[in-house]
Design a protein around this motif. Structure first.
Motif, PDB file in Angstrom:
ATOM      1  N   GLY A   1      31.442  40.393  17.315  1.00 44.09           N
ATOM      2  CA  GLY A   1      31.802  39.159  18.024  1.00 44.09           C
ATOM      3  C   GLY A   1      32.977  39.360  18.957  1.00 44.09           C
ATOM      4  N   THR A   2      33.924  40.166  18.534  1.00 46.33           N
ATOM      5  CA  THR A   2      35.083  40.458  19.378  1.00 46.33           C
ATOM      6  C   THR A   2      34.650  41.166  20.655  1.00 46.33           C
ATOM      7  OG1 THR A   2      36.545  40.593  17.463  1.00 46.33           O
ATOM      8  CG2 THR A   2      37.292  41.678  19.468  1.00 46.33           C
ATOM      9  N   VAL A   3      33.801  42.174  20.509  1.00 49.08           N
ATOM     10  CA  VAL A   3      33.315  42.913  21.686  1.00 49.08           C
ATOM     11  C   VAL A   3      32.466  42.007  22.572  1.00 49.08           C
ATOM     12  CG1 VAL A   3      31.882  44.847  22.440  1.00 49.08           C
ATOM     13  CG2 VAL A   3      33.458  45.147  20.533  1.00 49.08           C
ATOM     14  N   ALA A   4      31.586  41.218  21.971  1.00 53.00           N
ATOM     15  CA  ALA A   4      30.750  40.305  22.762  1.00 53.00           C
ATOM     16  C   ALA A   4      31.604  39.268  23.483  1.00 53.00           C
ATOM     17  CB  ALA A   4      29.736  39.605  21.861  1.00 53.00           C
TER      18      ALA A   4
ATOM     19  N   LEU B   1      38.471  34.322  22.159  1.00 48.77           N
ATOM     20  CA  LEU B   1      39.082  33.552  21.075  1.00 48.77           C
ATOM     21  C   LEU B   1      38.105  33.223  19.948  1.00 48.77           C
ATOM     22  CD1 LEU B   1      41.438  31.019  22.858  1.00 48.77           C
ATOM     23  CD2 LEU B   1      42.064  33.030  21.523  1.00 48.77           C
ATOM     24  N   PHE B   2      36.875  32.850  20.287  1.00 47.21           N
ATOM     25  CA  PHE B   2      35.997  32.274  19.271  1.00 47.21           C
ATOM     26  C   PHE B   2      34.818  33.136  18.831  1.00 47.21           C
ATOM     27  CE2 PHE B   2      38.155  28.575  21.077  1.00 47.21           C
ATOM     28  CZ  PHE B   2      38.745  28.111  19.924  1.00 47.21           C
ATOM     29  N   MET B   3      34.448  34.160  19.583  1.00 51.64           N
ATOM     30  CA  MET B   3      33.318  34.988  19.171  1.00 51.64           C
ATOM     31  C   MET B   3      33.590  35.783  17.887  1.00 51.64           C
ATOM     32  SD  MET B   3      30.653  34.239  20.753  1.00 51.64           S
ATOM     33  CE  MET B   3      29.579  35.577  20.258  1.00 51.64           C
ATOM     34  N   PRO B   4      34.824  36.187  17.598  1.00 52.20           N
ATOM     35  CA  PRO B   4      35.049  36.827  16.289  1.00 52.20           C
ATOM     36  C   PRO B   4      34.712  35.892  15.128  1.00 52.20           C
ATOM     37  CG  PRO B   4      36.891  37.291  17.735  1.00 52.20           C
ATOM     38  CD  PRO B   4      36.022  36.284  18.444  1.00 52.20           C
TER      39      PRO B   4
ATOM     40  N   ALA C   1      31.811  36.802  12.488  1.00 51.66           N
ATOM     41  CA  ALA C   1      32.092  36.884  11.046  1.00 51.66           C
ATOM     42  C   ALA C   1      31.208  35.918  10.270  1.00 51.66           C
ATOM     43  CB  ALA C   1      33.570  36.588  10.780  1.00 51.66           C
ATOM     44  N   ALA C   2      31.043  34.711  10.791  1.00 52.09           N
ATOM     45  CA  ALA C   2      30.208  33.721  10.102  1.00 52.09           C
ATOM     46  C   ALA C   2      28.749  34.180  10.049  1.00 52.09           C
ATOM     47  CB  ALA C   2      30.322  32.360  10.793  1.00 52.09           C
TER      48      ALA C   2
ATOM     49  N   ALA D   1      29.758  31.065   4.668  1.00 54.89           N
ATOM     50  CA  ALA D   1      29.789  31.793   5.938  1.00 54.89           C
ATOM     51  C   ALA D   1      30.819  31.187   6.889  1.00 54.89           C
ATOM     52  CB  ALA D   1      28.399  31.799   6.580  1.00 54.89           C
ATOM     53  N   MET D   2      30.851  29.870   6.974  1.00 51.01           N
ATOM     54  CA  MET D   2      31.838  29.217   7.858  1.00 51.01           C
ATOM     55  C   MET D   2      33.268  29.440   7.341  1.00 51.01           C
ATOM     56  SD  MET D   2      30.736  28.223  10.636  1.00 51.01           S
ATOM     57  CE  MET D   2      32.256  27.504  11.168  1.00 51.01           C
ATOM     58  N   ARG D   3      33.440  29.367   6.032  1.00 53.23           N
ATOM     59  CA  ARG D   3      34.763  29.578   5.441  1.00 53.23           C
ATOM     60  C   ARG D   3      35.247  31.002   5.739  1.00 53.23           C
ATOM     61  NH1 ARG D   3      36.713  31.835   1.080  1.00 53.23           N
ATOM     62  NH2 ARG D   3      34.686  32.290   0.154  1.00 53.23           N
ATOM     63  N   ILE D   4      34.384  31.972   5.575  1.00 50.34           N
ATOM     64  CA  ILE D   4      34.721  33.372   5.851  1.00 50.34           C
ATOM     65  C   ILE D   4      34.988  33.561   7.343  1.00 50.34           C
ATOM     66  CG2 ILE D   4      33.822  35.737   5.861  1.00 50.34           C
ATOM     67  CD1 ILE D   4      34.488  34.764   3.045  1.00 50.34           C
ATOM     68  N   GLY D   5      34.153  32.954   8.173  1.00 46.02           N
ATOM     69  CA  GLY D   5      34.353  33.051   9.622  1.00 46.02           C
ATOM     70  C   GLY D   5      35.704  32.519  10.042  1.00 46.02           C
ATOM     71  N   VAL D   6      36.068  31.360   9.516  1.00 48.17           N
ATOM     72  CA  VAL D   6      37.358  30.755   9.864  1.00 48.17           C
ATOM     73  C   VAL D   6      38.508  31.612   9.341  1.00 48.17           C
ATOM     74  CG1 VAL D   6      38.864  28.764   9.452  1.00 48.17           C
ATOM     75  CG2 VAL D   6      36.478  28.419  10.099  1.00 48.17           C
TER      76      VAL D   6
END
Length: 162
Positions: A93-96, A106-109, A113-114, A127-132
């Motif tokens: 997500g960071t690379v994308a 800011l938000f793709m990581p 992760a989610a 998944a959302m909790r881990i993503g956040v």
């Protein structure tokens, strides 16, 4: 001032500027570029104004920045109990995000992760909790990198002026 010195000062300022941008853009080694710009600036006058103490200080800060950057995302993910796929998803997500502008950076990581966590466990809430949690860790790391880069520049400027 000689023309060569002027070109070296331009290179120094460009490296520092690109390095500061690199503290928020994941494709650029931000504090390493800031350090390189500072070394070029110190080299221009044979390290007389910006000496070895200042250079050692900014080198240590650049190393600390790299460690903080790595650990912040990993620890944020691990503390929340993220799977290996969530950590990989955050990296993807960071690379994308680089290709999507500042909002993507800011938000793709978080999204990565989610998605990675969802693929690993098929649990949307988790998944959302881990993503956040992963995203918060990455943002803390980014803020720390920006702060350390500005401290590095501050040490350089003070050494130049004093």
């Amino acid at each position: 001032m000689e023309f060569t010195d002027l070109l070296l000062w331009v290179l120094s300022v460009l490296l520092i500027g690109v390095g500061i941008a690199g503290t928020v853009l994941p494709a650029l080694p931000g504090t390493v570029l800031v350090l390189a710009g500072i070394v070029v600036g110190a080299w221009i006058d044979d390290f007389t104004r910006v000496g070895w103490v200042a250079l050692a200080s900014v080198t240590v800060l650049a190393i600390v920045s790299g460690v903080v950057d790595y650990l912040s995302g990993v620890l944020g993910a691990q503390r929340a109990g993220a799977s290996r796929l969530a950590v990989i998803g955050a990296a993807v997500g960071t690379v994308a995000g680089i290709f999507m502008g500042f909002v993507g950076v800011l938000f793709m990581p978080l999204v990565g992760a989610a998605v990675g966590e969802w693929l690993a466990r098929r649990d949307q809430v988790n998944a959302m909790r881990i993503g956040v949690a992963t995203w918060v860790g990455l943002m803390i790391g980014m803020v720390a990198k920006v702060a350390l880069a500005f401290v590095m520049v501050g040490i350089f400027v003070v050494a130049l002026l004093v």
